[in-house]
Design an enzyme around this catalytic site. Structure first.
Site, PDB file in Angstrom:
ATOM      1  N   ASP A 209     -54.921 123.375  -8.583  1.00 16.62           N
ATOM      2  CA  ASP A 209     -55.101 124.504  -7.322  1.00 16.62           C
ATOM      3  C   ASP A 209     -54.457 124.556  -6.266  1.00 16.62           C
ATOM      4  O   ASP A 209     -53.563 125.407  -6.000  1.00 16.62           O
ATOM      5  CB  ASP A 209     -56.532 124.585  -6.975  1.00 16.62           C
ATOM      6  CG  ASP A 209     -57.519 124.372  -8.071  1.00 16.62           C
ATOM      7  OD1 ASP A 209     -57.178 124.509  -9.382  1.00 16.62           O
ATOM      8  OD2 ASP A 209     -58.603 124.107  -7.977  1.00 16.62           O
ATOM      9  N   ARG A 242     -59.572 118.766   0.766  1.00 19.34           N
ATOM     10  CA  ARG A 242     -59.674 120.154  -0.073  1.00 19.34           C
ATOM     11  C   ARG A 242     -58.700 121.352   0.252  1.00 19.34           C
ATOM     12  O   ARG A 242     -58.178 120.913   1.379  1.00 19.34           O
ATOM     13  CB  ARG A 242     -61.189 120.609   0.093  1.00 19.34           C
ATOM     14  CG  ARG A 242     -62.250 119.903  -0.567  1.00 19.34           C
ATOM     15  CD  ARG A 242     -62.216 120.095  -1.977  1.00 19.34           C
ATOM     16  NE  ARG A 242     -62.468 121.162  -2.415  1.00 19.34           N
ATOM     17  CZ  ARG A 242     -62.286 121.756  -3.788  1.00 19.34           C
ATOM     18  NH1 ARG A 242     -62.346 120.800  -4.728  1.00 19.34           N
ATOM     19  NH2 ARG A 242     -62.536 123.034  -4.003  1.00 19.34           N
ATOM     20  N   GLU A 439     -62.938 111.568  -9.187  1.00 21.39           N
ATOM     21  CA  GLU A 439     -62.178 112.798  -9.410  1.00 21.39           C
ATOM     22  C   GLU A 439     -60.794 112.377  -9.328  1.00 21.39           C
ATOM     23  O   GLU A 439     -59.879 112.839 -10.182  1.00 21.39           O
ATOM     24  CB  GLU A 439     -62.646 113.774  -8.612  1.00 21.39           C
ATOM     25  CG  GLU A 439     -62.035 115.214  -8.902  1.00 21.39           C
ATOM     26  CD  GLU A 439     -62.396 116.396  -8.026  1.00 21.39           C
ATOM     27  OE1 GLU A 439     -63.140 116.078  -6.943  1.00 21.39           O
ATOM     28  OE2 GLU A 439     -61.936 117.396  -8.347  1.00 21.39           O
TER      29      GLU A 439
HETATM   30  O1  LIG Z   1     -61.618 123.097  -6.856  1.00 17.32           O
HETATM   31  C1  LIG Z   1     -62.130 123.972  -7.457  1.00 17.32           C
HETATM   32  O2  LIG Z   1     -63.189 124.526  -7.122  1.00 17.32           O
HETATM   33  C2  LIG Z   1     -62.015 124.050  -9.205  1.00 17.32           C
HETATM   34  C3  LIG Z   1     -61.603 125.488  -9.427  1.00 17.32           C
HETATM   35  O3  LIG Z   1     -61.427 125.469 -10.605  1.00 17.32           O
HETATM   36  O4  LIG Z   1     -60.687 123.209  -9.506  1.00 17.32           O
HETATM   37  C4  LIG Z   1     -60.731 121.903  -9.534  1.00 17.32           C
HETATM   38  O5  LIG Z   1     -61.983 121.518 -10.107  1.00 17.32           O
HETATM   39  C5  LIG Z   1     -62.127 121.635 -11.650  1.00 17.32           C
HETATM   40  C6  LIG Z   1     -63.304 121.066 -12.286  1.00 17.32           C
HETATM   41  O6  LIG Z   1     -63.122 119.568 -12.599  1.00 17.32           O
HETATM   42  C7  LIG Z   1     -60.686 121.195 -12.554  1.00 17.32           C
HETATM   43  O7  LIG Z   1     -60.669 121.933 -13.854  1.00 17.32           O
HETATM   44  C8  LIG Z   1     -59.405 121.724 -11.857  1.00 17.32           C
HETATM   45  O8  LIG Z   1     -58.446 121.329 -12.192  1.00 17.32           O
HETATM   46  C9  LIG Z   1     -59.524 121.355 -10.348  1.00 17.32           C
HETATM   47  O9  LIG Z   1     -58.515 121.672  -9.407  1.00 17.32           O
END
Ligand SMILES: O=C(O)[C@@H](CO)O[C@H]1O[C@H](CO)[C@@H](O)[C@H](O)[C@H]1O
Length: 477
Positions: A209, A242, A439
């Protein structure tokens, strides 16, 4: 009490068809089916514990046919998470692994898109949820964007390694047309100008992201007058880890612009103020197309195999335009400015996973990777550790992701860089043993960060680190 009995009493047993039994314990350091020994022999207890914790995480995060990435933080089904988590399930219960994919594809749109999040059940702990992607009057069952298409890679792996061949063939036959529709959607919706590489229209689509690769393109997106909103992620994870508010405002701006045209895939490519050629998506898609072609051949679908071959050929030559010879790795591109991005990120190594790099490009990538690894305690950092704005704890701007380590290791091995692959594997294993199943991880200290008891990290422990599962059939060209 002998050592085996003692271990059995401490490590909770999960009753699945491949649970560890007492007789397995003496061979656990060299797990059944292992091609490479990555679990240290002297540390059987930790290895066992890691496996059992990983199983428990999948079981705990199972919501009945699909797995949430992590409680609270990510309460829905995510696209590429699920495809990777299915690899973990396959080591426990093949039927459950197939179900994970079926649930994901149950949300496929008529135009072929497989959404990045599926909202199977309401949850107050995530923003933006269904009421934002849809509207209060008409909530949607999913988001209207996608994520890197890992599913075909998983289907091939599940099919090739299946113990239950009959089930695997049946599931392959059911899933194949859906995979094909999604891959065709990538060609038509995301490469309407026939360049050979697909566009990514939202940082969330890239799966990485707030990678520094998007900084320039994202900050070119003007922030619209969007409804006020409250982020939920900051209630689960420290804000220092974040994306920043300026980034979230732009994520939301893009969402509302896409929603305004009802996510019409014929319009989005042309109207999105953010349009990049993402290395992660294109590398995963390239590899997934190799596997889709293999599956088509397996099913005797020659015409489809030819169609997929056409996509592969076009992408192969287009990939060279992303290679930065001086930097010694690949880079994403901003399609709206036509420039390669300046940031060097871990996605730059993913053409190895795709098998699209030449032998000399692979040698450069291996050398660059080695340099990165020598700069940190734990590889692979998501961003160049030599960079002045390297942030070891902020989302995709430095931390280590185990799923990316798996992909790069798989690629290194395919190109013959076995020692480097083993180095990353051993390092990843050490991270998990010492810091738990999270994570992501700080590459400088190893500290665990982000969501806890994380599904895809657990799945990688089961499917990769316990088996040394790197070498896959798709050969480097
Ligand atoms: O940050 C967020 O809200 C979400 C938005 O999709 O994204 C994060 O979490 C997801 C779920 O684990 C992963 O699929 C992505 O790779 C990661 O970047």
């Amino acid at each position: 009490m002998g050592p085996v009995a003692c271990l059995k009493s401490v490590v909770p047993q999960v009753h699945t068809h491949r649970s560890l039994h007492a007789e397995d314990i003496s061979s656990v350091a060299v797990l059944p089916g292992a091609k490479n020994v990555v679990l240290p022999k002297g540390d059987v207890y930790k290895s066992l514990q890691l496996l059992e914790v990983s199983k428990q995480i999948l079981i705990e995060n199972d919501r009945g046919g699909y797995t949430i990435p992590a409680k609270g933080l990510y309460p829905y089904q995510w696209n590429w998470d699920s495809a990777l988590v299915a690899l973990g399930w396959a080591t426990l219960d093949e039927g459950r692994a197939w179900q994970e994919l079926e649930k994901l594809f149950s949300a496929q749109w008529e135009d072929g898109l497989v959404p990045h999040i599926v909202f199977h059940q309401p949850s107050p702990t995530y923003f933006p949820g269904p009421e934002i992607w849809g509207s209060v009057e008409q909530p949607m069952g999913s988001t209207g964007i996608t994520q890197p298409p890992v599913a075909a890679i998983t289907v091939r792996k599940l099919y090739e390694t299946a113990l239950n061949k009959e089930l695997a063939l049946q599931k392959l036959k059911e899933l194949f047309p859906k995979l094909l529709a999604w891959h065709r959607w990538f060609q038509s919706a995301r490469d309407p100008e026939n360049t050979g590489l697909v566009a990514t229209l939202h940082p969330w689509e890239s799966g990485m992201d707030n990678s520094p690769a998007w900084d320039e393109a994202l900050y070119n997106v003007p922030v619209d007058q969007i409804p006020p909103y409250v982020r939920q992620d900051l209630g689960h994870v420290d804000s220092a880890m974040r994306p920043k508010q300026e980034e979230y405002d732009r994520y939301l701006t893009l969402l509302y612009r896409f929603r305004a045209v009802n996510y019409d895939c014929n319009q989005l490519y042309f109207l999105s103020p953010f349009r990049v050629t993402d290395l992660c998506t294109n590398s995963v898609l390239y590899r997934a197309n190799l596997d889709l072609r293999w599956l088509a051949n397996e099913l005797g679908q020659d015409q489809i195999a030819e169609e997929v071959d056409g996509w592969i050929e076009k992408a192969r030559s287009a990939f060279d335009s992303l290679y930065d010879e001086e930097g010694g790795l690949y880079k994403s591109k901003d399609q709206l400015t036509g420039e390669l991005v300046t940031a060097k990120t871990s996605a730059g190594f993913l053409p190895l996973f795709a098998r699209v790099a030449s032998a000399s490009q692979a040698a450069d990538l291996a050398a660059t990777l080695e340099r990165w690894l020598n700069r940190v305690k734990h590889g692979i950092p998501s961003y160049d550790p030599e960079s002045s704005n390297f942030e070891p704890l902020r989302y995709w701007r430095g931390p280590v992701w185990v799923i990316i380590n798996w992909m790069i290791t798989d690629g290194l091995r395919a190109y013959g860089y076995e020692d480097l692959a083993l180095r990353v594997e051993a390092d990843t294993y050490e991270l998990l043993v010492s810091h738990g199943i999270n994570e992501y991880y700080d590459p400088v200290t190893g500290a665990a960060a982000g969501g806890k008891l994380f599904s895809w990290t657990a799945a990688m422990c089961l499917a990769w680190l316990s088996k040394g599962d790197g070498a896959h059939s798709a050969a480097a060209h």
